[in-house]
Motif scaffolding. Structure first.
Motif, short mmCIF file in Angstrom:
data_model
loop_
_atom_site.label_atom_id
_atom_site.label_comp_id
_atom_site.label_asym_id
_atom_site.label_seq_id
_atom_site.Cartn_x
_atom_site.Cartn_y
_atom_site.Cartn_z
N ARG A 60 -1.83 -7.35 -2.03
CA ARG A 60 -2.76 -6.55 -1.24
C ARG A 60 -4.03 -7.33 -0.91
NH1 ARG A 60 -3.17 -1.24 -4.88
NH2 ARG A 60 -3.19 -2.87 -6.47
N PHE A 61 -4.44 -8.21 -1.83
CA PHE A 61 -5.64 -9.02 -1.59
C PHE A 61 -5.35 -10.09 -0.55
CE2 PHE A 61 -6.50 -8.12 -6.34
CZ PHE A 61 -6.82 -6.80 -6.06
N VAL A 82 -10.72 -7.26 -9.39
CA VAL A 82 -10.19 -5.97 -8.92
C VAL A 82 -8.76 -5.82 -9.44
CG1 VAL A 82 -9.62 -4.58 -6.91
CG2 VAL A 82 -11.65 -6.04 -6.87
N ARG A 83 -8.52 -4.72 -10.15
CA ARG A 83 -7.21 -4.47 -10.74
C ARG A 83 -6.44 -3.38 -10.02
NH1 ARG A 83 -5.02 -7.69 -12.12
NH2 ARG A 83 -4.00 -7.13 -14.05
N TRP A 90 0.85 -1.18 0.00
CA TRP A 90 0.00 0.00 0.00
C TRP A 90 0.90 1.24 0.00
CZ3 TRP A 90 -5.10 -1.30 -0.16
CH2 TRP A 90 -5.40 -2.60 0.23
N SER A 91 0.58 2.16 -0.83
CA SER A 91 1.40 3.36 -0.94
C SER A 91 0.57 4.57 -0.59
CB SER A 91 1.94 3.48 -2.37
OG SER A 91 2.47 4.76 -2.58
N GLY A 92 0.99 5.26 0.47
CA GLY A 92 0.25 6.46 0.86
C GLY A 92 0.20 7.50 -0.23
N ALA A 93 1.30 7.60 -0.97
CA ALA A 93 1.33 8.59 -2.04
C ALA A 93 0.32 8.24 -3.11
CB ALA A 93 2.74 8.66 -2.63
N LEU A 94 0.17 6.93 -3.40
CA LEU A 94 -0.77 6.52 -4.42
C LEU A 94 -2.19 6.83 -4.01
CD1 LEU A 94 -1.28 5.08 -7.08
CD2 LEU A 94 -1.34 2.90 -5.85
N MET A 123 -10.90 -11.20 -5.92
CA MET A 123 -9.63 -10.68 -5.41
C MET A 123 -8.61 -11.82 -5.41
SD MET A 123 -10.59 -7.97 -2.43
CE MET A 123 -11.46 -6.45 -2.83
N PRO A 124 -7.89 -12.00 -6.52
CA PRO A 124 -6.93 -13.11 -6.61
C PRO A 124 -5.73 -12.92 -5.69
CG PRO A 124 -7.58 -12.32 -8.80
CD PRO A 124 -8.04 -11.30 -7.80
#
Length: 258
Positions: free
Chosen positions: A92-93, A203-204, A13-17, A74-75
């Motif tokens: 992430r999933f 989900v991509r 997970w990226s806060g900036a993203l 969610m693979p």
């Protein structure tokens, strides 16, 4: 297939993203509203390397045709070592699935696993169990009680979350998912070798839109922050808790991007 290890959560997970997901664009063209008032969000944790998963993947395709249900695939990536690297998997999933397990207080992390409305899990190939879980979670306090809408306007998506109707549903995180409605995959190795499986509402990407505090709020997300090859839909959901401690689903909406 089951894994009993809930440690070593992989996080990209990226806060900036997430913060970069928000922005303002000029409103042009005709606004097209999303479907409204779904009664359930059904998340399937699946894997191309799991021989038990294709029946669950088909059920998600069936559920995706029901306008009252938001069905998501969610693979996960933790079976990649078994001879076939899942081409759609995202760590992430896997982390999200394990976070659900921690919140429930069990060690039930397996494929195919369905989580209904953020609170109840069931084997993903058990259609009757999924329908029962939907009915059970609908009676939960605050579950799917918050109206959520999305609309397309030119090169942006407008997200609106209404005021809470119930005192127990007074805060949550707002997330937007970009999805590919139908993805056929030819699997050449592993437990499903020789099969072509169609994955539905995959989900991509996931972007945090903001925090909801029980009052009416709205956000704008540039479509360019969601699009990638094969993406043709979007889902917004409001969920109690946080990324690390996900709780019940409070509301959601879906829209086609084409």
């Amino acid at each position: 297939m089951t894994t009993m290890t809930a440690s070593h959560l992989v996080s990209r997970w990226s806060g900036a993203l997430w913060s970069g997901a928000l922005g303002l664009c000029a409103i042009v063209a005709v606004i097209r509203p999303a479907e409204a008032d779904p009664r359930a969000v059904v998340e399937l944790f699946t894997s191309q390397g799991c021989s038990s998963c294709p029946p669950a993947d088909k059920i998600i395709g069936d559920l995706a045709r029901d306008p009252s249900i938001i069905a998501l695939s969610m693979p996960i990536d933790y079976w990649d070592y078994l001879g076939w690297k899942d081409t759609l998997a995202d760590s992430r999933f896997s982390a999200r699935q394990r976070a659900y397990s921690r919140m429930r207080g069990d060690r039930e992390v397996y494929t195919p696993q369905v989580v209904v409305n953020g609170s109840t899990h069931v084997v993903g190939s058990d259609r009757t169990g999924i329908e029962s879980a939907i009915g059970k979670t609908e009676t939960g306090t605050g579950v799917m009680s918050v109206p959520v809408t999305m609309s397309l306007a030119g090169k942006q998506i407008n997200v609106s979350v209404a005021a809470s109707k119930e005192p127990t549903a007074s805060h949550g995180e707002v997330w937007i998912c970009s999805i590919a409605k139908s993805v056929p995959i030819a699997i050449s190795r592993g437990e499903n070798r020789g099969q072509q499986v169609i994955y539905h509402n995959v989900v991509r990407n996931l972007l945090k839109v903001g925090d909801w505090t029980g009052r009416p709020e709205s956000w704008t997300v540039p479509i360019e922050n969601l699009t990638r090859d094969g993406v043709d839909g979007a889902v917004v959901y409001v969920q109690d808790g946080s990324r690390e401690r996900p709780g019940p689903m409070l509301g959601a909406a879906y829209t086609s991007l084409h």
